[in-house]
Design a protein around this motif. Structure first.
Motif, PDB file in Angstrom:
ATOM      1  N   ALA A 182       0.794  -1.227   0.000  1.00  0.00           N
ATOM      2  CA  ALA A 182       0.000   0.000   0.000  1.00  0.00           C
ATOM      3  C   ALA A 182       0.825   1.275   0.000  1.00  0.00           C
ATOM      4  CB  ALA A 182      -0.947   0.010   1.204  1.00  0.00           C
ATOM      5  N   VAL A 183       1.991   1.262   0.649  1.00  0.00           N
ATOM      6  CA  VAL A 183       2.747   2.495   0.874  1.00  0.00           C
ATOM      7  C   VAL A 183       4.082   2.421   0.133  1.00  0.00           C
ATOM      8  CG1 VAL A 183       3.730   4.032   2.606  1.00  0.00           C
ATOM      9  CG2 VAL A 183       1.673   2.702   3.151  1.00  0.00           C
ATOM     10  N   PRO A 184       4.321   3.298  -0.820  1.00  0.00           N
ATOM     11  CA  PRO A 184       5.566   3.200  -1.594  1.00  0.00           C
ATOM     12  C   PRO A 184       6.797   3.651  -0.812  1.00  0.00           C
ATOM     13  CG  PRO A 184       4.290   5.091  -2.322  1.00  0.00           C
ATOM     14  CD  PRO A 184       3.432   4.349  -1.341  1.00  0.00           C
ATOM     15  N   PHE A 185       7.896   3.011  -1.122  1.00  0.00           N
ATOM     16  CA  PHE A 185       9.217   3.484  -0.704  1.00  0.00           C
ATOM     17  C   PHE A 185       9.611   4.562  -1.710  1.00  0.00           C
ATOM     18  CE2 PHE A 185      13.822   3.370  -1.111  1.00  0.00           C
ATOM     19  CZ  PHE A 185      14.257   3.388   0.195  1.00  0.00           C
ATOM     20  N   GLU A 186       9.785   5.802  -1.247  1.00  0.00           N
ATOM     21  CA  GLU A 186      10.076   6.885  -2.192  1.00  0.00           C
ATOM     22  C   GLU A 186      10.876   7.993  -1.537  1.00  0.00           C
ATOM     23  OE1 GLU A 186       8.427  10.021  -1.783  1.00  0.00           O
ATOM     24  OE2 GLU A 186       6.308   9.652  -1.349  1.00  0.00           O
ATOM     25  N   ASN A 187      11.641   8.702  -2.373  1.00  0.00           N
ATOM     26  CA  ASN A 187      12.463   9.823  -1.904  1.00  0.00           C
ATOM     27  C   ASN A 187      12.059  11.126  -2.580  1.00  0.00           C
ATOM     28  OD1 ASN A 187      13.434   9.367  -4.501  1.00  0.00           O
ATOM     29  ND2 ASN A 187      15.581   9.690  -3.955  1.00  0.00           N
ATOM     30  N   ARG A 244       1.145   9.579   0.912  1.00  0.00           N
ATOM     31  CA  ARG A 244       2.471   9.496   0.306  1.00  0.00           C
ATOM     32  C   ARG A 244       3.229   8.319   0.897  1.00  0.00           C
ATOM     33  NH1 ARG A 244       4.914  14.172  -1.401  1.00  0.00           N
ATOM     34  NH2 ARG A 244       6.814  12.907  -1.533  1.00  0.00           N
ATOM     35  N   GLY A 245       4.456   8.134   0.445  1.00  0.00           N
ATOM     36  CA  GLY A 245       5.350   7.155   1.030  1.00  0.00           C
ATOM     37  C   GLY A 245       6.490   7.871   1.725  1.00  0.00           C
ATOM     38  N   GLY A 246       7.671   7.259   1.681  1.00  0.00           N
ATOM     39  CA  GLY A 246       8.837   7.861   2.295  1.00  0.00           C
ATOM     40  C   GLY A 246       9.986   6.882   2.273  1.00  0.00           C
ATOM     41  N   PHE A 247      11.076   7.213   3.005  1.00  0.00           N
ATOM     42  CA  PHE A 247      12.168   6.261   3.120  1.00  0.00           C
ATOM     43  C   PHE A 247      12.233   5.747   4.543  1.00  0.00           C
ATOM     44  CE2 PHE A 247      15.843   9.644   3.424  1.00  0.00           C
ATOM     45  CZ  PHE A 247      15.045  10.465   4.178  1.00  0.00           C
ATOM     46  N   CYS A 248      13.289   5.036   4.894  1.00  0.00           N
ATOM     47  CA  CYS A 248      13.255   4.150   6.068  1.00  0.00           C
ATOM     48  C   CYS A 248      12.843   4.847   7.354  1.00  0.00           C
ATOM     49  CB  CYS A 248      14.592   3.450   6.252  1.00  0.00           C
ATOM     50  SG  CYS A 248      15.969   4.535   6.734  1.00  0.00           S
ATOM     51  N   TYR A 249      13.401   6.039   7.627  1.00  0.00           N
ATOM     52  CA  TYR A 249      13.114   6.710   8.889  1.00  0.00           C
ATOM     53  C   TYR A 249      11.620   7.030   9.001  1.00  0.00           C
ATOM     54  CZ  TYR A 249      18.084   7.570   7.993  1.00  0.00           C
ATOM     55  OH  TYR A 249      19.407   7.425   7.672  1.00  0.00           O
ATOM     56  N   GLU A 250      11.034   7.431   7.885  1.00  0.00           N
ATOM     57  CA  GLU A 250       9.618   7.779   7.880  1.00  0.00           C
ATOM     58  C   GLU A 250       8.733   6.540   7.956  1.00  0.00           C
ATOM     59  OE1 GLU A 250       9.163  11.396   4.938  1.00  0.00           O
ATOM     60  OE2 GLU A 250      10.583   9.945   4.106  1.00  0.00           O
ATOM     61  N   LEU A 251       8.999   5.567   7.081  1.00  0.00           N
ATOM     62  CA  LEU A 251       8.119   4.403   6.992  1.00  0.00           C
ATOM     63  C   LEU A 251       8.220   3.519   8.218  1.00  0.00           C
ATOM     64  CD1 LEU A 251       8.532   3.413   3.230  1.00  0.00           C
ATOM     65  CD2 LEU A 251       6.897   4.986   4.289  1.00  0.00           C
ATOM     66  N   ASN A 252       9.434   3.156   8.617  1.00  0.00           N
ATOM     67  CA  ASN A 252       9.576   2.317   9.805  1.00  0.00           C
ATOM     68  C   ASN A 252       9.266   3.090  11.083  1.00  0.00           C
ATOM     69  OD1 ASN A 252      10.203  -0.238   8.740  1.00  0.00           O
ATOM     70  ND2 ASN A 252      12.332   0.358   8.390  1.00  0.00           N
ATOM     71  N   TYR A 306      23.567   5.306  11.795  1.00  0.00           N
ATOM     72  CA  TYR A 306      22.157   5.682  11.623  1.00  0.00           C
ATOM     73  C   TYR A 306      21.771   5.760  10.151  1.00  0.00           C
ATOM     74  CZ  TYR A 306      22.596   6.867  16.553  1.00  0.00           C
ATOM     75  OH  TYR A 306      22.836   6.811  17.910  1.00  0.00           O
ATOM     76  N   ASP A 307      22.372   4.901   9.367  1.00  0.00           N
ATOM     77  CA  ASP A 307      22.124   4.826   7.931  1.00  0.00           C
ATOM     78  C   ASP A 307      20.722   4.313   7.632  1.00  0.00           C
ATOM     79  OD1 ASP A 307      22.862   4.996   5.289  1.00  0.00           O
ATOM     80  OD2 ASP A 307      24.244   3.309   5.317  1.00  0.00           O
ATOM     81  N   HIS A 308      20.204   3.488   8.522  1.00  0.00           N
ATOM     82  CA  HIS A 308      18.923   2.826   8.305  1.00  0.00           C
ATOM     83  C   HIS A 308      18.246   2.628   9.649  1.00  0.00           C
ATOM     84  CE1 HIS A 308      15.913   0.261   6.526  1.00  0.00           C
ATOM     85  NE2 HIS A 308      16.286  -0.794   7.222  1.00  0.00           N
ATOM     86  N   LEU A 309      16.911   2.660   9.637  1.00  0.00           N
ATOM     87  CA  LEU A 309      16.107   2.384  10.821  1.00  0.00           C
ATOM     88  C   LEU A 309      15.302   1.117  10.573  1.00  0.00           C
ATOM     89  CD1 LEU A 309      13.831   4.987  12.665  1.00  0.00           C
ATOM     90  CD2 LEU A 309      13.159   2.616  12.377  1.00  0.00           C
ATOM     91  N   GLY A 337       7.053 -14.532  19.592  1.00  0.00           N
ATOM     92  CA  GLY A 337       7.903 -14.201  18.455  1.00  0.00           C
ATOM     93  C   GLY A 337       8.818 -13.026  18.743  1.00  0.00           C
ATOM     94  N   ASP A 338      10.006 -13.072  18.186  1.00  0.00           N
ATOM     95  CA  ASP A 338      10.989 -11.986  18.292  1.00  0.00           C
ATOM     96  C   ASP A 338      11.471 -11.714  16.871  1.00  0.00           C
ATOM     97  OD1 ASP A 338      12.796 -10.097  19.126  1.00  0.00           O
ATOM     98  OD2 ASP A 338      14.122 -11.489  20.172  1.00  0.00           O
ATOM     99  N   TRP A 339      11.026 -10.606  16.289  1.00  0.00           N
ATOM    100  CA  TRP A 339      11.110 -10.414  14.852  1.00  0.00           C
ATOM    101  C   TRP A 339      11.855  -9.144  14.460  1.00  0.00           C
ATOM    102  CZ3 TRP A 339       9.381 -14.584  12.322  1.00  0.00           C
ATOM    103  CH2 TRP A 339       8.428 -15.395  12.947  1.00  0.00           C
ATOM    104  N   LEU A 340      12.482  -9.195  13.295  1.00  0.00           N
ATOM    105  CA  LEU A 340      13.017  -8.013  12.631  1.00  0.00           C
ATOM    106  C   LEU A 340      12.016  -7.625  11.556  1.00  0.00           C
ATOM    107  CD1 LEU A 340      15.274  -5.961  12.046  1.00  0.00           C
ATOM    108  CD2 LEU A 340      16.292  -7.669  10.508  1.00  0.00           C
ATOM    109  N   ALA A 341      11.311  -6.521  11.778  1.00  0.00           N
ATOM    110  CA  ALA A 341      10.319  -6.034  10.821  1.00  0.00           C
ATOM    111  C   ALA A 341      10.889  -4.823  10.097  1.00  0.00           C
ATOM    112  CB  ALA A 341       9.020  -5.667  11.525  1.00  0.00           C
ATOM    113  N   ASP A 342      10.615  -4.718   8.790  1.00  0.00           N
ATOM    114  CA  ASP A 342      11.218  -3.642   8.002  1.00  0.00           C
ATOM    115  C   ASP A 342      10.339  -3.357   6.789  1.00  0.00           C
ATOM    116  OD1 ASP A 342      12.930  -1.872   6.669  1.00  0.00           O
ATOM    117  OD2 ASP A 342      14.724  -2.948   7.303  1.00  0.00           O
ATOM    118  N   VAL A 343       9.756  -2.162   6.750  1.00  0.00           N
ATOM    119  CA  VAL A 343       8.970  -1.741   5.590  1.00  0.00           C
ATOM    120  C   VAL A 343       9.648  -0.574   4.878  1.00  0.00           C
ATOM    121  CG1 VAL A 343       6.781  -2.558   6.538  1.00  0.00           C
ATOM    122  CG2 VAL A 343       7.536  -0.211   7.019  1.00  0.00           C
ATOM    123  N   GLY A 344      10.934  -0.333   5.187  1.00  0.00           N
ATOM    124  CA  GLY A 344      11.608   0.843   4.661  1.00  0.00           C
ATOM    125  C   GLY A 344      12.938   0.582   4.001  1.00  0.00           C
TER     126      GLY A 344
END
Length: 286
Positions: free
Chosen positions: A36-41, A66-74, A106-109, A119-126
């Protein structure tokens, strides 16, 4: 995030409010988000401010669709998960670049998410093209996902000799590997959204950042493929990996693709700006 804001986020994803914060629910929400949400800059090149504050992220991703990049989306996804009862920790990562050299701090969130069923998970939408579902952060074996074969392993030295662990890490760093290639190095120390302001500023302003040098708008498709618009180049990738690339012509065609394929309404076609141009800011924090 209050209950009404959480419901608005869920509507943005096309999801119902879950009965319980389970692993299956997390998996469903991550997949729906990627579709639903685009990864975008685009904000960088439209001169729009990028502000790492929850209300500003809600305005952009939910209200403006809108979408965003990692800091915004995650950052916003983590707030939603917390509002739904998940145990969420924000984690910092450094992305592997050319020759497997690590990027900036802090290159990525990314998100560590614990669920009520253990469960103990690494979730990432960004991270753009990445896993479709959350990865088990404690498993060191291969994890098969429609996005590739992943492993979460103890960090070894990168090309410069940098190793995992150290005084700034609680219990050692982890490397996230996709299809045999290290993608990013994850620190397990908890962070706050405001900690990522400096990393966001670098990506928004530095001529060395790939975000300042190019345009991208990309999302997962309903069938598990991917659609990406980079400037005027439209790439449609089928679930099996077959790619179809075509160049778009008139501005009206480009705007139509943003609108119809990504749900992004723009008044004009974004074009790559010189790094450090007006309106490119990151600020605030929790």
């Amino acid at each position: 995030m209050n209950s009404a804001q959480a419901d608005a986020c869920l509507r943005r994803l096309g999801a119902e409010r879950p009965a319980s914060p389970t692993s299956d629910v997390l998996r469903e929400l991550q997949l729906k988000h990627l579709v639903a949400v685009p990864f975008e800059n685009l904000s960088i090149h439209l001169g729009e401010k990028i502000v790492l504050e929850e209300n500003r992220l809600l305005e952009k991703v939910v209200d403006a669709r809108r979408g965003g990049f990692c800091y915004e989306l995650n950052g916003l996804f983590g707030a939603l998960l917390t509002a739904l009862g998940f145990d969420v920790t924000l984690l910092a990562a450094r992305v592997y670049g050319d020759e497997e050299r690590l990027g900036i701090p802090y290159d990525h969130l990314a998100l560590r998410v614990r669920t009520v069923d253990g469960g103990d998970w690494l979730a990432d939408v960004g991270f753009g093209a990445h896993s479709h579902g959350p990865l088990a952060i404690g498993q060191r074996c291969e994890q098969e996902d429609p996005g590739g074969v992943f492993r979460v392993v103890e960090a070894g030295p990168d090309a410069s000799g940098t190793r995992g662990g150290g005084a700034d890490s609680d219990s050692g760093d982890l490397d996230v590997v996709r299809d045999g290639r290290r993608r990013f190095r994850l620190e397990l120390r908890p962070r706050a959204l405001g900690d990522f302001v400096a990393g966001a500023w670098w990506h928004i302003t530095s001529p060395e950042s790939h975000f300042t040098r190019s345009l991208v708008c990309s999302r997962l498709t309903e069938d598990g493929g991917r659609i990406t618009l980079s400037g005027r180049s439209l790439t449609v990738t089928a679930p099996g990996g077959q790619r179809e690339v075509r160049e778009l012509g008139a501005d009206s065609e480009v705007l139509s693709v943003y609108r119809e394929r990504f749900g992004v309404e723009l008044s004009g076609v974004p074009r790559v700006r010189e790094p450090g141009g007006g309106g490119q800011e990151s600020g605030g924090g929790e």
